[in-house]
Design a protein around this motif. Structure first.
Motif, PDB file in Angstrom:
ATOM      1  N   SER A 104      -0.083   2.062  -6.244  1.00 54.60           N
ATOM      2  CA  SER A 104       0.455   0.725  -5.973  1.00 54.60           C
ATOM      3  C   SER A 104       1.132   0.151  -7.221  1.00 54.60           C
ATOM      4  O   SER A 104       2.112  -0.599  -7.112  1.00 54.60           O
ATOM      5  CB  SER A 104      -0.596  -0.215  -5.390  1.00 54.60           C
TER       6      SER A 104
ATOM      7  N   ARG B 115       4.608   1.826  -7.150  1.00 52.75           N
ATOM      8  CA  ARG B 115       5.433   1.239  -6.084  1.00 52.75           C
ATOM      9  C   ARG B 115       5.937  -0.139  -6.504  1.00 52.75           C
ATOM     10  O   ARG B 115       7.113  -0.471  -6.361  1.00 52.75           O
ATOM     11  CB  ARG B 115       4.605   1.155  -4.796  1.00 52.75           C
TER      12      ARG B 115
ATOM     13  N   ASP C 272       9.831  -1.390  -7.503  1.00 49.74           N
ATOM     14  CA  ASP C 272      10.428  -2.435  -6.670  1.00 49.74           C
ATOM     15  C   ASP C 272      11.319  -3.349  -7.514  1.00 49.74           C
ATOM     16  O   ASP C 272      12.289  -3.926  -7.018  1.00 49.74           O
ATOM     17  CB  ASP C 272       9.319  -3.234  -5.973  1.00 49.74           C
TER      18      ASP C 272
ATOM     19  N   ASN D 218      12.981   2.619  -3.114  1.00 48.61           N
ATOM     20  CA  ASN D 218      11.975   2.824  -2.064  1.00 48.61           C
ATOM     21  C   ASN D 218      11.105   4.054  -2.366  1.00 48.61           C
ATOM     22  O   ASN D 218      11.324   4.762  -3.348  1.00 48.61           O
ATOM     23  CB  ASN D 218      12.641   2.901  -0.681  1.00 48.61           C
ATOM     24  N   ASP D 219      10.112   4.318  -1.491  1.00 50.32           N
ATOM     25  CA  ASP D 219       9.143   5.405  -1.735  1.00 50.32           C
ATOM     26  C   ASP D 219       9.830   6.754  -1.927  1.00 50.32           C
ATOM     27  O   ASP D 219       9.506   7.507  -2.843  1.00 50.32           O
ATOM     28  CB  ASP D 219       8.161   5.520  -0.564  1.00 50.32           C
TER      29      ASP D 219
ATOM     30  N   ASP E  18      -1.344   9.053  -2.528  1.00 53.02           N
ATOM     31  CA  ASP E  18      -0.841   8.054  -1.587  1.00 53.02           C
ATOM     32  C   ASP E  18      -0.134   8.782  -0.452  1.00 53.02           C
ATOM     33  O   ASP E  18       0.814   9.527  -0.690  1.00 53.02           O
ATOM     34  CB  ASP E  18       0.146   7.147  -2.344  1.00 53.02           C
TER      35      ASP E  18
ATOM     36  N   TYR F 124       3.699   8.579  -0.274  1.00 52.01           N
ATOM     37  CA  TYR F 124       4.353   9.379  -1.317  1.00 52.01           C
ATOM     38  C   TYR F 124       4.191  10.884  -1.025  1.00 52.01           C
ATOM     39  O   TYR F 124       5.124  11.670  -1.195  1.00 52.01           O
ATOM     40  CB  TYR F 124       3.749   9.086  -2.692  1.00 52.01           C
TER      41      TYR F 124
END
Ligand code: HIF
Length: 293
Positions: A152, A155, A159, A164-165, A241, A244
């Protein structure tokens, strides 16, 4: 909120041939100084410099990024998270003396593109037009990522660039190149046996090796596997994750998809925050090898 405008203004009167000359000077210097860092050569640290010189970007006010070439200022380069990059700026200083018309932002990004291609990476279109700005445009330290983060954290960090992922996973594949150094970051070891060949092996290693979380000599926790290879916590986050992991599997299986997606996100990273007029054509450089043919 007011947004900083970064309008590309390419070096006047210069053509593809002029920039190919700079590419060649960088690539030849990489070849003649290939003993650097126990035989890894300068390629990886040049890719890392292109990234750190772009990594100050913030989409919220369009500040930072590669445009102003501000990594040349101590104020920016002294960030503890950039230790080791003085090797890359020192490598590029004589290139700038040879081509004093080139802006530092263009130099640092072109250095990364040259290294990436010479190490076997994808053909990466590059656009000129970054313009040197003053020390007052250097953002305060705190915009570089810390290696201790989990998924997280990663991510949320990317951002700030609007990535994006899928883009984040593709980008992180660049950690196939080079190594971590205790004296720089407090982490220890390479990501692969081959430290200077660009490939999708970062993803293969993540999935196939048996990783153990261990404390290194600087008391930082890192993931180690047999043969002395390692992963940072932020790298390992990609298999922890599920969102991912999906892309890790895809890129481990499909080198072409990785090369094409990596090229796209790397170009985006290097151009974040800059407005390019439609008349500015992306330049595609020949590798030294291709020019021999
Ligand atoms: Fe790195 N990165 N990176 N990185 N990086 C290191 C080294 C390299 C992060 C941390 C580190 C990217 C993202 C992140 C390269 C390229 C890219 C080191 C070790 C650390 C700690 C430095 C040293 O000790 O010398 C973090 C936390 C990132 C966000 C999650 C990029 C995607 C992978 C953007 C990227 O392109 C390269 C190349 C090196 C190797 C440098 C060397 O000198 O060999």
């Amino acid at each position: 909120q007011t947004k900083t405008l970064h309008i590309a203004r390419p070096e006047k009167g210069k053509t593809l041939a002029d920039f190919q000359n700079i590419y060649n000077s960088i690539a030849e210097k990489m070849k003649s100084e290939s003993a650097y860092d126990d035989g890894t050569g300068y390629g990886p640290v040049l890719v890392r410099l292109s990234w750190h010189s772009s990594a100050t970007y913030d989409k919220n006010d369009n500040s930072g990024g590669s445009y102003g070439g501000t990594f040349r200022f101590k104020k920016e380069a002294s960030d503890v998270l950039s230790k080791g990059l003085e090797n890359a700026t020192k490598f590029l200083d004589p290139i700038h003396s040879e081509y004093p018309w080139l802006s530092h932002g263009d130099l640092y990004t072109l250095g990364g593109v040259t290294a990436l291609q010479e190490l076997g990476g994808p053909k990466t279109p590059w656009r000129p037009g970054r313009v040197d700005t003053g020390p007052e445009t250097v953002p305060a330290h705190g915009r570089l990522p810390i290696p201790e983060g989990n998924a997280s954290y990663v991510r949320n960090y990317y951002d700030r660039f609007g990535f994006n992922d899928q883009e984040v996973v593709a980008l992180l594949g660049a950690h196939i190149l080079g190594k971590t150094h205790l004296k720089n970051s407090g982490y220890d070891g390479p990501w692969d046996d081959d430290t200077n060949i660009f490939s999708n092996e970062f993803f293969g290693n993540l999935l196939e090796r048996k990783w153990t979380l261990e404390k290194n000599a600087a008391s930082n926790m890192q993931y180690n596997a047999k043969g002395g290879i390692m992963m940072l916590p932020t790298d390992y986050a990609l298999v922890q994750d599920p969102k991912y992991l999906k892309y890790v599997k895809k890129y481990a299986d499909d080198q072409d998809a990785f090369f094409s997606d990596f090229r796209d996100i790397y170009v985006k990273l290097l151009e974040r925050g800059i407005s390019f007029d439609d008349s500015i054509e992306p330049l595609v450089f020949k590798t030294l090898k291709e020019q021999l043919k």
